[in-house]
Design a protein around this motif. Structure first.
Motif, PDB file in Angstrom:
ATOM      1  N   GLU A  46       0.909  -1.089  -0.210  1.00 33.94           N
ATOM      2  CA  GLU A  46       0.024  -0.117   0.127  1.00 33.94           C
ATOM      3  C   GLU A  46       0.935   1.268  -0.039  1.00 33.94           C
ATOM      4  O   GLU A  46       1.916   1.333   0.437  1.00 33.94           O
ATOM      5  CB  GLU A  46      -0.874  -0.151   1.243  1.00 33.94           C
ATOM      6  CG  GLU A  46      -0.215   0.175   2.491  1.00 33.94           C
ATOM      7  CD  GLU A  46      -1.372   0.200   3.784  1.00 33.94           C
ATOM      8  OE1 GLU A  46      -2.559   0.115   3.388  1.00 33.94           O
ATOM      9  OE2 GLU A  46      -0.628   0.355   4.701  1.00 33.94           O
ATOM     10  N   PHE A  47       0.349   2.325  -0.414  1.00 33.29           N
ATOM     11  CA  PHE A  47       0.740   3.525  -0.686  1.00 33.29           C
ATOM     12  C   PHE A  47       0.825   4.061   0.711  1.00 33.29           C
ATOM     13  O   PHE A  47       0.210   4.137   1.677  1.00 33.29           O
ATOM     14  CB  PHE A  47       0.049   4.546  -1.522  1.00 33.29           C
ATOM     15  CG  PHE A  47       0.643   6.022  -1.466  1.00 33.29           C
ATOM     16  CD1 PHE A  47      -0.095   6.843  -0.892  1.00 33.29           C
ATOM     17  CD2 PHE A  47       1.598   6.164  -2.212  1.00 33.29           C
ATOM     18  CE1 PHE A  47       0.173   8.198  -0.628  1.00 33.29           C
ATOM     19  CE2 PHE A  47       2.026   7.857  -2.414  1.00 33.29           C
ATOM     20  CZ  PHE A  47       1.359   8.494  -1.487  1.00 33.29           C
ATOM     21  N   VAL A  48       2.148   4.858   1.183  1.00 31.56           N
ATOM     22  CA  VAL A  48       2.436   5.518   2.352  1.00 31.56           C
ATOM     23  C   VAL A  48       2.491   6.967   2.011  1.00 31.56           C
ATOM     24  O   VAL A  48       1.854   7.832   2.741  1.00 31.56           O
ATOM     25  CB  VAL A  48       3.595   5.016   3.067  1.00 31.56           C
ATOM     26  CG1 VAL A  48       3.849   5.926   4.367  1.00 31.56           C
ATOM     27  CG2 VAL A  48       3.462   3.553   3.513  1.00 31.56           C
ATOM     28  N   GLU A  62       2.321  14.014  -0.759  1.00 31.96           N
ATOM     29  CA  GLU A  62       0.888  13.362  -0.183  1.00 31.96           C
ATOM     30  C   GLU A  62       1.200  12.352   0.670  1.00 31.96           C
ATOM     31  O   GLU A  62       2.039  11.546   0.360  1.00 31.96           O
ATOM     32  CB  GLU A  62       0.354  12.865  -1.515  1.00 31.96           C
ATOM     33  CG  GLU A  62      -0.469  14.054  -2.406  1.00 31.96           C
ATOM     34  CD  GLU A  62      -1.106  13.602  -3.538  1.00 31.96           C
ATOM     35  OE1 GLU A  62      -1.694  14.332  -4.444  1.00 31.96           O
ATOM     36  OE2 GLU A  62      -1.531  12.560  -3.538  1.00 31.96           O
ATOM     37  N   TYR A  63       0.152  12.036   1.557  1.00 29.11           N
ATOM     38  CA  TYR A  63       0.067  10.871   2.418  1.00 29.11           C
ATOM     39  C   TYR A  63      -1.145  10.161   2.449  1.00 29.11           C
ATOM     40  O   TYR A  63      -2.035  10.615   2.239  1.00 29.11           O
ATOM     41  CB  TYR A  63       0.411  11.572   3.766  1.00 29.11           C
ATOM     42  CG  TYR A  63       1.820  12.109   3.807  1.00 29.11           C
ATOM     43  CD1 TYR A  63       1.695  13.665   3.623  1.00 29.11           C
ATOM     44  CD2 TYR A  63       2.793  11.626   4.508  1.00 29.11           C
ATOM     45  CE1 TYR A  63       2.869  14.554   3.804  1.00 29.11           C
ATOM     46  CE2 TYR A  63       4.027  12.373   4.672  1.00 29.11           C
ATOM     47  CZ  TYR A  63       4.026  13.841   4.220  1.00 29.11           C
ATOM     48  OH  TYR A  63       5.164  14.465   4.445  1.00 29.11           O
ATOM     49  N   ALA A  64      -0.999   8.791   2.524  1.00 31.45           N
ATOM     50  CA  ALA A  64      -2.094   7.896   3.029  1.00 31.45           C
ATOM     51  C   ALA A  64      -2.775   8.685   4.302  1.00 31.45           C
ATOM     52  O   ALA A  64      -2.173   9.026   5.163  1.00 31.45           O
ATOM     53  CB  ALA A  64      -1.637   6.524   3.420  1.00 31.45           C
ATOM     54  N   ASN A  65      -4.056   8.526   4.216  1.00 32.98           N
ATOM     55  CA  ASN A  65      -4.784   9.051   5.348  1.00 32.98           C
ATOM     56  C   ASN A  65      -4.382   8.328   6.678  1.00 32.98           C
ATOM     57  O   ASN A  65      -4.238   8.809   7.730  1.00 32.98           O
ATOM     58  CB  ASN A  65      -6.131   8.542   5.301  1.00 32.98           C
ATOM     59  CG  ASN A  65      -7.004   9.561   4.012  1.00 32.98           C
ATOM     60  OD1 ASN A  65      -6.410  10.573   3.724  1.00 32.98           O
ATOM     61  ND2 ASN A  65      -7.797   9.084   3.509  1.00 32.98           N
ATOM     62  N   SER A  66      -3.920   7.009   6.634  1.00 36.00           N
ATOM     63  CA  SER A  66      -3.525   6.418   7.930  1.00 36.00           C
ATOM     64  C   SER A  66      -2.226   6.840   8.428  1.00 36.00           C
ATOM     65  O   SER A  66      -1.965   6.579   9.642  1.00 36.00           O
ATOM     66  CB  SER A  66      -3.478   5.027   7.496  1.00 36.00           C
ATOM     67  OG  SER A  66      -2.269   4.517   6.557  1.00 36.00           O
ATOM     68  N   LYS A  68      -1.209  10.317   7.832  1.00 33.49           N
ATOM     69  CA  LYS A  68      -1.005  11.588   7.792  1.00 33.49           C
ATOM     70  C   LYS A  68      -1.103  12.179   9.068  1.00 33.49           C
ATOM     71  O   LYS A  68      -1.925  11.913   9.881  1.00 33.49           O
ATOM     72  CB  LYS A  68      -2.351  12.192   6.902  1.00 33.49           C
ATOM     73  CG  LYS A  68      -2.398  13.484   6.740  1.00 33.49           C
ATOM     74  CD  LYS A  68      -3.546  13.834   5.862  1.00 33.49           C
ATOM     75  CE  LYS A  68      -3.453  13.107   4.412  1.00 33.49           C
ATOM     76  NZ  LYS A  68      -4.886  13.630   3.514  1.00 33.49           N
ATOM     77  N   ARG A 109       0.056   7.434  -6.582  1.00 31.98           N
ATOM     78  CA  ARG A 109      -0.178   6.556  -5.576  1.00 31.98           C
ATOM     79  C   ARG A 109      -0.212   5.058  -5.805  1.00 31.98           C
ATOM     80  O   ARG A 109      -0.449   4.279  -4.963  1.00 31.98           O
ATOM     81  CB  ARG A 109      -1.262   6.856  -4.648  1.00 31.98           C
ATOM     82  CG  ARG A 109      -1.357   8.516  -4.009  1.00 31.98           C
ATOM     83  CD  ARG A 109      -2.800   8.506  -3.572  1.00 31.98           C
ATOM     84  NE  ARG A 109      -2.643   9.864  -2.721  1.00 31.98           N
ATOM     85  CZ  ARG A 109      -3.008   9.935  -1.543  1.00 31.98           C
ATOM     86  NH1 ARG A 109      -3.364   8.919  -0.693  1.00 31.98           N
ATOM     87  NH2 ARG A 109      -2.960  11.257  -0.937  1.00 31.98           N
TER      88      ARG A 109
END
Length: 127
Positions: A46-48, A62-66, A68, A109
């Motif tokens: 998964e994207f980080v 940009e960041y993954a919501n998990s 951020k 992403r």
């Protein structure tokens, strides 16, 4: 192929911090998007986070919501080594994964959009 080498993984307690590094040699990647991905046991990669230099000299990220607010991606193109970092704070057990550095000519992403990958570094967060 641009070799990307990650370092900085390890074992940390929940709430702690780690900084991952990704160094590339042999080719400058100042115009590449640099990203971090992770794969937890039994899950898909998964994207980080990802970052790219902008024309005004600043960088876009940009960041993954998990992650951020807890993780920060930044890079240095100084000296010979072109390095991208992932500063991880307030780590949780669900952050446990193998973390991969990757490079792409475009921003995105999706892992499939990245052309070059490192070998990965293990991050284990104990609760």
């Amino acid at each position: 192929q641009v070799p990307l080498i990650e370092s900085g993984g390890g074992l940390v307690q929940a709430g702690g911090s780690l900084r991952l590094s990704c160094a590339a040699s042999g080719q400058t990647f100042s115009n590449y998007t640099m990203g971090w991905f992770r794969r937890a046991p039994g899950k898909e990669r998964e994207f980080v986070a990802a970052t790219r230099w902008k024309s005004n000299g600043l960088y876009y990220a940009e960041y993954a919501n998990s992650v951020k607010g807890r993780f920060t991606i930044y890079r240095s193109n100084t000296n010979v080594q072109n390095t991208v970092f992932l500063q991880m704070s307030s780590l949780k057990s669900e952050d446990t994964a193998v973390y991969y550095c990757a490079a792409s000519e475009v921003f995105g992403r999706l892992a499939g959009g990245y052309d070059y990958w490192g070998q990965g570094t293990q991050v284990t967060v104990s609760s």
